[in-house]
Design a protein around this motif. Structure first.
Motif, mmCIF file in Angstrom:
data_model
loop_
_atom_site.group_PDB
_atom_site.id
_atom_site.type_symbol
_atom_site.label_atom_id
_atom_site.label_comp_id
_atom_site.label_asym_id
_atom_site.label_seq_id
_atom_site.Cartn_x
_atom_site.Cartn_y
_atom_site.Cartn_z
ATOM 1 N N PRO A 1 0.811 -1.220 0.000
ATOM 2 C CA PRO A 1 0.000 0.000 0.000
ATOM 3 C C PRO A 1 0.843 1.268 0.000
ATOM 4 O O PRO A 1 1.970 1.303 0.484
ATOM 5 N N ASP A 2 0.237 2.331 -0.541
ATOM 6 C CA ASP A 2 0.827 3.669 -0.460
ATOM 7 C C ASP A 2 0.564 4.288 0.904
ATOM 8 O O ASP A 2 1.336 5.129 1.364
ATOM 9 N N VAL A 3 -0.545 3.882 1.525
ATOM 10 C CA VAL A 3 -0.926 4.379 2.847
ATOM 11 C C VAL A 3 -1.292 3.190 3.722
ATOM 12 O O VAL A 3 -2.067 2.325 3.312
ATOM 13 N N VAL A 4 -0.736 3.158 4.935
ATOM 14 C CA VAL A 4 -1.093 2.143 5.922
ATOM 15 C C VAL A 4 -1.889 2.840 7.027
ATOM 16 O O VAL A 4 -1.391 3.773 7.657
ATOM 17 N N SER B 1 9.611 1.438 1.897
ATOM 18 C CA SER B 1 8.817 1.725 0.695
ATOM 19 C C SER B 1 8.519 3.198 0.479
ATOM 20 O O SER B 1 8.158 3.604 -0.637
ATOM 21 N N GLY B 2 8.619 4.007 1.536
ATOM 22 C CA GLY B 2 8.196 5.399 1.436
ATOM 23 C C GLY B 2 6.716 5.598 1.640
ATOM 24 O O GLY B 2 6.190 6.700 1.409
ATOM 25 N N ALA B 3 6.002 4.564 2.079
ATOM 26 C CA ALA B 3 4.558 4.669 2.305
ATOM 27 C C ALA B 3 4.261 5.617 3.464
ATOM 28 O O ALA B 3 5.102 5.871 4.333
ATOM 29 N N THR C 1 4.219 9.216 17.783
ATOM 30 C CA THR C 1 5.283 8.303 18.219
ATOM 31 C C THR C 1 5.242 7.002 17.428
ATOM 32 O O THR C 1 6.253 6.297 17.330
ATOM 33 N N MET C 2 4.092 6.662 16.875
ATOM 34 C CA MET C 2 3.963 5.442 16.076
ATOM 35 C C MET C 2 4.391 5.639 14.630
ATOM 36 O O MET C 2 4.303 4.711 13.823
ATOM 37 N N GLY C 3 4.814 6.823 14.304
ATOM 38 C CA GLY C 3 5.281 7.092 12.947
ATOM 39 C C GLY C 3 4.233 7.668 12.026
ATOM 40 O O GLY C 3 4.509 7.901 10.843
ATOM 41 N N THR D 1 2.556 10.593 -0.997
ATOM 42 C CA THR D 1 3.368 10.219 -2.152
ATOM 43 C C THR D 1 3.264 8.719 -2.340
ATOM 44 O O THR D 1 3.150 7.966 -1.370
ATOM 45 N N PRO D 2 3.292 8.232 -3.588
ATOM 46 C CA PRO D 2 3.179 6.783 -3.817
ATOM 47 C C PRO D 2 4.360 6.034 -3.199
ATOM 48 O O PRO D 2 5.487 6.520 -3.189
ATOM 49 N N ALA D 3 4.070 4.851 -2.680
ATOM 50 C CA ALA D 3 5.139 3.987 -2.200
ATOM 51 C C ALA D 3 5.969 3.522 -3.390
ATOM 52 O O ALA D 3 5.461 3.352 -4.490
#
Length: 409
Positions: A157-160, A189-191, A209-211, A238-240
């Motif tokens: 995924p691009d977004v988690v 991945s850059g996600a 804190t979880m990113g 931004t796309p992964a």
């Protein structure tokens, strides 16, 4: 109700956790106001019972697209898709608005891990279609089910989206496990990581804190109408990065990139069993057995035991039924299929990835003395590419709709 397209979309803002700036909206569906179908859970349950949940899913998405198009939305629009809708064709009366959405909206399609386990081949096709259209893909409710982490690599995924339960139990070991896996994936991945259910300043601090860089929840607004003139969004999505696309069978994918050794089946058995053991705590396990006779009762028992803790365990070979053992997904090969000559064991999870790929050298004689050319790898991208080549032939789970592949326009 479904025939009358009586669905109303509402929209919840997504914001930057650093600045509070708008990033986008998630579209949510509501049934006819004042009826027992107003709540989406009740609405979809009734549609599922009537066998119309795929059509309802198209109706909900098209309704969201229509409102977003009318508002001239420039921000990303997150839209949910139910797993069964992957194989339901777009109703003709909705094709126009869906085509316009492809041309004019920035859509991020949300899916849950159920989509992967229910119908892997259709999911891969639908995900590829979304990306070919320039749309993003999000994995929803990560952490709500321990099995979602094992399936994340296949969606890429691009977004988690971190499930809201994680914000409410930040000290639990399970939360730390989920967050570590998601952060590792996002770093590689850059996600983008998005935290759901942010209601307080404390939740917001925990999310960071979880990113997470994006938040969603009542702290920023409850679902409601889309503003008549939607503001521009902060450019945070931004796309992964995509792993290289590699075609072929697992052996054809791995062998050119790893040392190949010749040995007997008897000497390969310990390696195969070792990889199976890696799947005992929840990763996906995919295996090719050449022929159904090699999927022995003892093997069936081992795989059934693994399936109790894994979201997807599959066995592939000539003559194997779609359900070769409890919890096991099967796929039968034709005698001319290139996989007929391969013995593969592939394990993919959030913390490990490994594959044994072997090609039969055509010996006759005792089974354990048959020779194979084989290679092993723990390279995550190679393992996932090999696994994807098998996911495409695995049949849908019982109850999954097989009406036809996704055709949005």
């Amino acid at each position: 109700m479904i025939g009358g397209r009586a669905v109303t979309p509402v929209f919840q803002p997504l914001v930057s956790l650093a600045s509070g700036a708008l990033v986008g909206y998630e579209a949510l569906a509501r049934g006819p106001a004042g009826t027992r179908w107003e709540a989406p859970a009740t609405l979809f349950a009734a549609a599922r019972e009537a066998g119309l949940d795929g059509e309802l899913d198209w109706v909900c998405r098209a309704a969201a697209y229509r409102v977003a198009l009318e508002a001239g939305l420039r921000t990303p629009l997150f839209v949910n898709m139910e797993p069964r809708a992957w194989r339901t064709p777009c109703p003709p009366d909705l094709a126009g608005v869906v085509a316009a959405a492809h041309d004019r909206l920035r859509v991020v399609t949300e899916m849950t891990e159920r989509a992967i386990a229910d119908d892997p081949s259709a999911l891969l096709a639908a995900t590829a279609h979304c990306r070919a259209a320039g749309w993003g893909v999000a994995l929803d409710d990560v952490g709500a089910d321990p099995m979602s982490l094992a399936l994340m690599p296949f969606v890429h995924p691009d977004v988690v989206k971190l499930d809201m339960s994680l914000l409410r139990s930040p000290s639990e070991p399970y939360t730390a496990q989920v967050v570590a896996a998601v952060q590792a994936y996002a770093e590689a991945s850059g996600a983008t990581i998005l935290a759901e259910g942010v209601e307080t300043a404390v939740h917001e601090r925990i999310a960071r804190t979880m990113g997470a860089t994006i938040g969603q929840g009542w702290r920023y607004g409850r679902p409601g109408p889309l503003p008549a003139t939607a503001p521009a969004a902060a450019p945070l999505l931004t796309p992964a990065s995509r792993p290289a696309s590699i075609a072929g069978t697992p052996y054809e994918i791995v062998a050119p990139r790893r040392p190949v050794v010749e040995t007997t089946k008897g000497e390969l058995m310990p390696i195969s069993r070792h990889l199976e053991a890696l799947a005992e705590d929840g990763p996906v396990l995919l295996a090719c057995f050449q022929d159904a006779q090699h999927f022995t009762p003892a093997t069936a028992r081992r795989f059934a035991r693994i399936a109790r803790h894994s979201p997807l365990v599959a066995a592939i070979g000539v003559g194997l039924p779609e359900r070769p053992a409890p919890g096991i997904r099967g796929a039968s090969l034709t005698t001319g299929d290139p996989l007929r000559d391969e013995w593969n064991v592939i394990v993919v999870g959030p913390h490990r990835a490994a594959a044994l790929v072997a090609r039969d050298l055509g010996d006759t004689g005792p089974d354990r003395d048959r020779r194979f050319a084989f290679a092993t790898t723990h390279d995550r991208d190679l393992v996932i590419a090999a696994a994807r080549s098998l996911l495409r032939i695995i049949a849908p789970a019982e109850g999954a709709d097989a009406a036809g592949l996704l055709t949005p326009a």
